[in-house]
Design a protein around this motif. Sequence first.
Motif, PDB file in Angstrom:
ATOM      1  N   LEU A  10      16.130  52.695 -25.160  1.00  0.00           N
ATOM      2  CA  LEU A  10      16.104  52.097 -23.826  1.00  0.00           C
ATOM      3  C   LEU A  10      14.723  51.550 -23.481  1.00  0.00           C
ATOM      4  O   LEU A  10      14.603  50.517 -22.828  1.00  0.00           O
ATOM      5  CB  LEU A  10      16.542  53.123 -22.774  1.00  0.00           C
ATOM      6  N   SER A  11      13.682  52.232 -23.923  1.00  0.00           N
ATOM      7  CA  SER A  11      12.327  51.747 -23.613  1.00  0.00           C
ATOM      8  C   SER A  11      12.009  50.462 -24.364  1.00  0.00           C
ATOM      9  O   SER A  11      11.189  49.665 -23.926  1.00  0.00           O
ATOM     10  CB  SER A  11      11.288  52.814 -23.913  1.00  0.00           C
ATOM     11  N   GLU A  12      12.650  50.237 -25.493  1.00  0.00           N
ATOM     12  CA  GLU A  12      12.444  49.004 -26.245  1.00  0.00           C
ATOM     13  C   GLU A  12      13.335  47.867 -25.744  1.00  0.00           C
ATOM     14  O   GLU A  12      13.109  46.714 -26.091  1.00  0.00           O
ATOM     15  CB  GLU A  12      12.710  49.260 -27.729  1.00  0.00           C
ATOM     16  N   ASN A  13      14.326  48.169 -24.933  1.00  0.00           N
ATOM     17  CA  ASN A  13      15.255  47.165 -24.418  1.00  0.00           C
ATOM     18  C   ASN A  13      14.595  46.406 -23.257  1.00  0.00           C
ATOM     19  O   ASN A  13      14.258  47.004 -22.227  1.00  0.00           O
ATOM     20  CB  ASN A  13      16.535  47.861 -23.942  1.00  0.00           C
ATOM     21  N   PRO A  14      14.394  45.078 -23.379  1.00  0.00           N
ATOM     22  CA  PRO A  14      13.705  44.336 -22.314  1.00  0.00           C
ATOM     23  C   PRO A  14      14.516  44.262 -21.020  1.00  0.00           C
ATOM     24  O   PRO A  14      13.946  44.230 -19.927  1.00  0.00           O
ATOM     25  CB  PRO A  14      13.493  42.950 -22.914  1.00  0.00           C
ATOM     26  N   TYR A  15      15.823  44.265 -21.106  1.00  0.00           N
ATOM     27  CA  TYR A  15      16.643  44.202 -19.893  1.00  0.00           C
ATOM     28  C   TYR A  15      16.532  45.486 -19.083  1.00  0.00           C
ATOM     29  O   TYR A  15      16.467  45.462 -17.864  1.00  0.00           O
ATOM     30  CB  TYR A  15      18.108  43.915 -20.236  1.00  0.00           C
ATOM     31  N   PHE A  16      16.539  46.604 -19.802  1.00  0.00           N
ATOM     32  CA  PHE A  16      16.395  47.890 -19.114  1.00  0.00           C
ATOM     33  C   PHE A  16      15.014  47.988 -18.475  1.00  0.00           C
ATOM     34  O   PHE A  16      14.872  48.437 -17.338  1.00  0.00           O
ATOM     35  CB  PHE A  16      16.628  49.044 -20.083  1.00  0.00           C
ATOM     36  N   SER A  17      13.987  47.579 -19.189  1.00  0.00           N
ATOM     37  CA  SER A  17      12.619  47.635 -18.658  1.00  0.00           C
ATOM     38  C   SER A  17      12.485  46.764 -17.414  1.00  0.00           C
ATOM     39  O   SER A  17      11.863  47.160 -16.425  1.00  0.00           O
ATOM     40  CB  SER A  17      11.615  47.182 -19.707  1.00  0.00           C
ATOM     41  N   ALA A  18      13.061  45.570 -17.458  1.00  0.00           N
ATOM     42  CA  ALA A  18      12.984  44.674 -16.294  1.00  0.00           C
ATOM     43  C   ALA A  18      13.740  45.268 -15.111  1.00  0.00           C
ATOM     44  O   ALA A  18      13.266  45.240 -13.964  1.00  0.00           O
ATOM     45  CB  ALA A  18      13.552  43.309 -16.646  1.00  0.00           C
ATOM     46  N   GLY A  19      14.909  45.828 -15.354  1.00  0.00           N
ATOM     47  CA  GLY A  19      15.695  46.446 -14.280  1.00  0.00           C
ATOM     48  C   GLY A  19      14.969  47.633 -13.680  1.00  0.00           C
ATOM     49  O   GLY A  19      14.953  47.826 -12.459  1.00  0.00           O
ATOM     50  N   PHE A  20      14.356  48.450 -14.543  1.00  0.00           N
ATOM     51  CA  PHE A  20      13.617  49.598 -14.046  1.00  0.00           C
ATOM     52  C   PHE A  20      12.398  49.154 -13.242  1.00  0.00           C
ATOM     53  O   PHE A  20      12.061  49.741 -12.218  1.00  0.00           O
ATOM     54  CB  PHE A  20      13.197  50.501 -15.220  1.00  0.00           C
TER      55      PHE A  20
END
Length: 162
Positions: A10-20
Amino acid sequence: MGLQELISSLSENPYFSAGFGLFGVGAGAAVLRKGYMMGMILFRRHYMTTLEVPCRDKSYQWLLQWITLKGARKTQHLSVETKFQQIETGKITTRHDFIPSVGEHFFWYGGAWLKVERTREQHTLDLQHGTPWENVTFTSFGNQKQLFRDIICEGIKELGSG
């Protein structure tokens, strides 16, 4: 797939990082907004003094005239109040008084800034006169109760209603 692998993916996922990141910005903005609102409430409660004069009060009319004469001389937002008087001979005299219009007026008086707000409620009537209910609210910084007493006493002396 273990918990460690899930967190690292999840930390490597750019969509998750942007959402967080958006969630963090939104939460921070909500906290700042709530803090600002609470700060304004506390400021008004402890550092401002307010005097409300309803239209039923005997001092209401001459306070409006006093505001026009003393405080809001430079205001361009006025209402007119026309009064007729008939003397015994039948002669009718007409007098026009300018009073502050509905809305906010700011002026300097007695070493303090005053905000005067005249409000009118269309849905509530003054049953004595059949006119819309009105209030005039004076607001100043600090503990200015004596300033309000001075305004009322000065209004009584100058405009007579004592």
